[in-house]
Enzyme design. Structure first.
Site, PDB file in Angstrom:
ATOM      1  N   LYS A 140       1.248   4.410  -2.804  1.00  0.00           N
ATOM      2  CA  LYS A 140       0.965   5.798  -2.441  1.00  0.00           C
ATOM      3  C   LYS A 140       2.187   6.689  -2.637  1.00  0.00           C
ATOM      4  CE  LYS A 140      -3.287   4.986  -1.493  1.00  0.00           C
ATOM      5  NZ  LYS A 140      -4.349   5.477  -2.404  1.00  0.00           N
ATOM      6  N   TYR A 184       0.837  -1.206   0.000  1.00  0.00           N
ATOM      7  CA  TYR A 184       0.000   0.000   0.000  1.00  0.00           C
ATOM      8  C   TYR A 184       0.871   1.255   0.000  1.00  0.00           C
ATOM      9  CZ  TYR A 184      -3.669   3.256   1.530  1.00  0.00           C
ATOM     10  OH  TYR A 184      -4.545   4.312   1.617  1.00  0.00           O
TER      11      TYR A 184
END
Length: 340
Positions: free
Chosen positions: A228, A224
């Protein structure tokens, strides 16, 4: 307003610096001459510091406006604008849809999941197009359909995102590819579909939802955080290409860094987050207010010093990461199916 404050501070600093020493501090204060002179010196440094901050703020605003001196908001007529929001069925995305429609903006939601009850939809301003955003062909088909129904959008909000709560060694290739496809690669697909018309009209706004995780990689959230962080590079490159390749500095680009937010993405760890949790509606309001203000820029919605973490000593970086290492845990196979 910032410019006025800067001029006032500059004038006060000049006046204080050039005034006779006997006028360097208020004479009504019961201070000795030495302490009055000390106060005057302190005031000089405070005023100088404030002036530096104001100049920095002005430069930041100028840079975010692509070094243009004016920001013409008159070209935006919100009851005639059309926005695309990916991942708009739930969470932050649904709240963004509601905020946009409150300004009269027509919205098309691209999501693999149907609209939830959180979306305030009376049928007149919100339309839904089921779309697997990890598929280039699916994005193209949905884009063609919504253009046929409503025309080309002037606003693109790439909000869709999923997460795994899994260690690097435990994550399957399928889950990894799905997460990278949705959280990062889909931004290429949607921008490739909708940006050309914005360039032709020299008007548009592309907003991406990143995360504070883009600044800090945590145990259990490496995939994740990597996507990002990748969005930061994507946003910077897009901004540069609009200015220097397509000669369209008028097109706005924004990237948003939400803090821990109460969505299905982190449902398994919300108890341990406690007071750190933000509400989707609060995040969405900041995002849409930024669009309505017709501004580009970066919205850091967590600790303001987080973007500076990479520039701090390694020992301090590691202490910060260590302090957060216990947060991201859960069942990766279920978490990945939940969009933010």
């Amino acid at each position: 307003m910032a410019a006025i404050r800067g001029l006032v501070l500059a004038g006060a600093l000049i006046a204080l610096s050039t005034a006779p020493s006997s006028y360097g501090a208020p004479t009504l204060l019961p201070l000795s001459s030495a302490r009055s002179m000390l106060l005057a010196r302190v005031l000089k440094w405070v005023l100088a510091g404030c002036l530096v901050l104001e100049i920095n703020s002005l430069l930041n605003a100028w840079a975010e406006n692509r070094w243009m001196l004016t920001n013409d908001k008159s070209s935006w007529q919100w009851d005639k604008e059309f926005a695309v929001v990916t991942g708009g069925s739930h969470g932050i995305g649904a709240a963004v849809v509601n905020q946009l429609t409150s300004h009269g903006v027509k919205v098309a939601v691209l999501d693999i999941q149907p609209l939830s009850e959180a979306v305030q939809n009376d049928g007149s301003l919100v339309s839904f197009y089921q779309c697997d955003l990890t598929s280039r062909d699916a994005v193209h088909e949905a884009a063609a359909a919504l253009r046929s129904d409503h025309g080309s959008p002037s606003i693109l909000i790439n909000n869709a995102g999923i997460g795994n709560s899994s260690c690097i060694l435990d994550l399957s290739p399928k889950l990894l590819q799905t997460l990278i496809g949705l959280n990062l690669v889909s931004h290429w697909y949607t921008v490739q579909e909708f940006l050309p018309d914005m360039i032709a009209k020299k008007k548009g706004h592309v907003m991406a939802t990143s995360s504070m995780a883009g600044f800090v990689g945590l145990a259990g959230g490496g995939d994740y955080a990597a996507t990002k962080a990748g969005l930061i590079a994507f946003h910077e490159s897009l901004t540069q290409e609009l200015k220097h390749r397509y000669k369209c500095p008028q097109i706005k680009t924004s990237i948003v860094y939400p803090y821990w937010t109460r969505t299905r993405l982190n449902a398994t760890i919300q108890k341990r987050l406690g007071g750190m949790l933000k509400e989707p509606e609060d995040i969405a309001k900041i995002m849409v207010d930024h669009i309505i203000a017709a501004k580009s820029g970066q919205l850091v919605l967590g600790p303001k010093l987080a973007p500076l973490l990479r520039g701090t000593p390694i020992w301090l970086q590691e202490l910060v990461r260590d302090s957060q290492a216990h947060i991201v845990t859960g069942d990766a196979t279920s978490a990945v199916l939940k969009s933010s």
